[in-house]
Scaffold this active site. Structure first.
Site, mmCIF file in Angstrom:
data_model
loop_
_atom_site.group_PDB
_atom_site.id
_atom_site.type_symbol
_atom_site.label_atom_id
_atom_site.label_comp_id
_atom_site.label_asym_id
_atom_site.label_seq_id
_atom_site.Cartn_x
_atom_site.Cartn_y
_atom_site.Cartn_z
ATOM 1 N N ARG A 266 0.846 -1.211 0.000
ATOM 2 C CA ARG A 266 0.000 0.000 0.000
ATOM 3 C C ARG A 266 0.868 1.243 0.000
ATOM 4 N NH1 ARG A 266 -4.464 0.171 4.582
ATOM 5 N NH2 ARG A 266 -2.639 0.699 5.843
ATOM 6 N N LYS B 45 -2.729 6.283 1.546
ATOM 7 C CA LYS B 45 -2.502 6.795 2.906
ATOM 8 C C LYS B 45 -1.614 8.039 2.837
ATOM 9 C CE LYS B 45 -2.287 4.570 7.389
ATOM 10 N NZ LYS B 45 -3.527 5.113 7.905
ATOM 11 N N GLU C 3 -16.229 5.727 5.100
ATOM 12 C CA GLU C 3 -15.436 5.222 6.232
ATOM 13 C C GLU C 3 -15.332 6.333 7.266
ATOM 14 O OE1 GLU C 3 -11.245 4.563 5.587
ATOM 15 O OE2 GLU C 3 -11.224 5.821 3.812
HETATM 16 N N1 PLP Z 1 -9.160 4.078 6.923
HETATM 17 C C1 PLP Z 1 -8.365 5.083 7.290
HETATM 18 C C2 PLP Z 1 -8.724 6.441 6.827
HETATM 19 C C3 PLP Z 1 -7.237 4.833 8.074
HETATM 20 O O1 PLP Z 1 -6.442 5.829 8.454
HETATM 21 C C4 PLP Z 1 -6.956 3.522 8.477
HETATM 22 C C5 PLP Z 1 -5.762 3.228 9.258
HETATM 23 O O2 PLP Z 1 -4.772 2.758 8.775
HETATM 24 C C6 PLP Z 1 -7.815 2.502 8.078
HETATM 25 C C7 PLP Z 1 -8.913 2.817 7.304
HETATM 26 C C8 PLP Z 1 -7.558 1.094 8.476
HETATM 27 O O3 PLP Z 1 -6.565 0.520 7.697
HETATM 28 P P1 PLP Z 1 -5.668 -0.668 8.250
HETATM 29 O O4 PLP Z 1 -6.599 -1.756 8.621
HETATM 30 O O5 PLP Z 1 -4.823 -1.032 7.085
HETATM 31 O O6 PLP Z 1 -4.914 -0.139 9.388
HETATM 32 C C1 COI Z 2 -3.855 3.122 11.713
HETATM 33 O O1 COI Z 2 -4.815 2.470 12.132
HETATM 34 O O2 COI Z 2 -2.725 2.619 11.586
HETATM 35 C C2 COI Z 2 -3.984 4.512 11.311
HETATM 36 O O3 COI Z 2 -3.136 4.993 10.614
HETATM 37 C C3 COI Z 2 -5.124 5.282 11.805
HETATM 38 C C4 COI Z 2 -4.711 6.533 12.497
HETATM 39 C C5 COI Z 2 -5.954 7.296 12.702
HETATM 40 C C6 COI Z 2 -4.003 6.291 13.789
#
Ligand code: PLP
Ligand code: COI
Length: 345
Positions: free
Chosen positions: A82, A184, A220
């Site tokens: 990612r 991200k 989300e």
């Molecule tokens: N959506 C957003 C906007 C986020 O910042 C995060 C955090 O990483 C997620 C979703 C969840 O992603 P992940 O499960 O890869 O941490």
């Molecule tokens: C994560 O879950 O790793 C994120 O980047 C979310 C953030 C809001 C702490």
């Protein structure tokens, strides 16, 4: 060295400076081999690309101590991939998956005394970040970049741990249709700061963002994807109508766990705000959020209350939570390739 003496069960989700971090610089068209340093500070020119035009992206993943004392990470290859996607979209030089995993091994093993003990409720949060470090004044990508990976022990993202939270439907958007919502990028989070401060001031834990094109479907929250459970016990996962949801590693794992381990039916589709009252359970999922149950959504004063209530997780989300965290912490057998063990000396 021995484990740090911290009140592990009571740490919040905040930055604590640990001993070591990994740094690699991109100069003359290539990333250097990287090294571990104890210097947590970055010195930049005032005109650095990241300071002028927000050229930065990041990742988030966790290391866990297992019951038998190993240190493991969860699907770090997906974070590495990612980050490559984020870098490409922001005209930054991709950091290879191999170097990302090497950085992870080095950072976590160097900071092994900071990995919270098994069963403490805390975990080691790892933050890879990349930014434009050379000067830029006309609007263009920087020529030089820095990649860092640091870590900090964390407790639950939402106060109260696994207690259901209340979220609000936001009037702001976090990303544009077909913009950067699906990567991200640091700038997505800058976009969400006013909205999250507003939500907190109003007493809500998070914002639910609607699709920025029509504002009728669920996307989300500011820091997590969303899952629902319908009246038949099926998992329903919102799909973006405008490609502006971050592809969460946790959500993709939950979908697999639901389908292949728990035998649930999963629907990934656009979800209209006006059908959400039909669902029985709702959760926020992400590395930081794990799976945090939602008891209520406030839509401009109108409450959408889930049958699971404000006291505890609903039964389906509880099963997903137990299975996912069981795999992450080594209590349950993981699907092939999901667990990356950190070798420590
Ligand atoms: N959506 C957003 C906007 C986020 O910042 C995060 C955090 O990483 C997620 C979703 C969840 O992603 P992940 O499960 O890869 O941490
Ligand atoms: C994560 O879950 O790793 C994120 O980047 C979310 C953030 C809001 C702490």
């Amino acid at each position: 060295m021995a484990k740090k003496e911290l009140d592990w069960a009571n740490i919040g989700f905040s930055y604590m400076k640990t001993d070591y971090r990994y740094v690699s610089d991109f100069k003359n068209g290539k990333w250097d081999e990287g090294h571990i340093t104890d210097d947590a500070n970055v010195v930049l020119n005032e005109c650095a690309g990241v300071l002028q035009y927000s050229q930065s992206c990041f990742e988030g993943l966790k290391a866990y101590e297992t019951e038998d004392g190993r240190i493991v990470t969860f699907r770090p290859d997906l974070n590495a991939k990612r980050m490559v996607d984020s870098a490409k979209r922001l005209e930054m030089p991709p950091f290879s998956e191999e170097q990302f995993i090497d950085a992870l091994d080095k950072v976590v093993s160097a900071n092994k005394d900071w990995v919270p003990p098994y069963g403490s409720g805390a975990t080691l949060y790892i933050r890879p970040v990349m930014f434009g470090s050379s000067v830029v004044i006309g609007v263009k990508p920087a020529d030089e970049y820095q990649f860092r990976m640091f870590c900090t022990p964390v407790g639950p993202y939402f106060k109260g741990g696994a207690k259901p939270i209340v979220v609000k439907v936001s009037d702001f958007d976090r990303a544009a249709p077909h913009g950067t919502g699906n990567i991200k990028a640091g700038l997505n989070y800058a976009m969400s700061l006013h909205a999250i401060v507003t939500a907190h001031n109003e007493g809500f834990a998070e914002n639910v963002y609607l699709d920025p094109a029509t504002r009728t479907t669920i996307e989300e929250t500011g820091g997590a994807n969303i899952i629902f459970v319908d009246a038949d016990g099926n998992l329903v996962v919102p799909k973006s109508a405008s490609d502006s949801i971050l592809p969460s590693v946790t959500r993709r794992s939950i979908v697999y766990v639901a389908e292949h381990i728990l035998g649930l039916k999963v629907e990934e589709r656009t979800v209209r705000l006006d059908e959400v009252h039909n669902f029985k359970e709702m959760g926020l999922c992400g590395t930081a959020a794990v799976i945090s149950p939602v008891g209520k959504i406030n839509d401009h004063g109108k409450e959408i209350c889930f049958e699971s209530g404000m006291e505890k997780m609903g039964p389906v989300i509880q099963k997903l939570y137990d299975t996912l965290t069981g795999i992450q912490m080594g209590r349950l057998e993981a699907p092939e390739g999901w667990i990356h063990e950190i070798k420590v000396d």
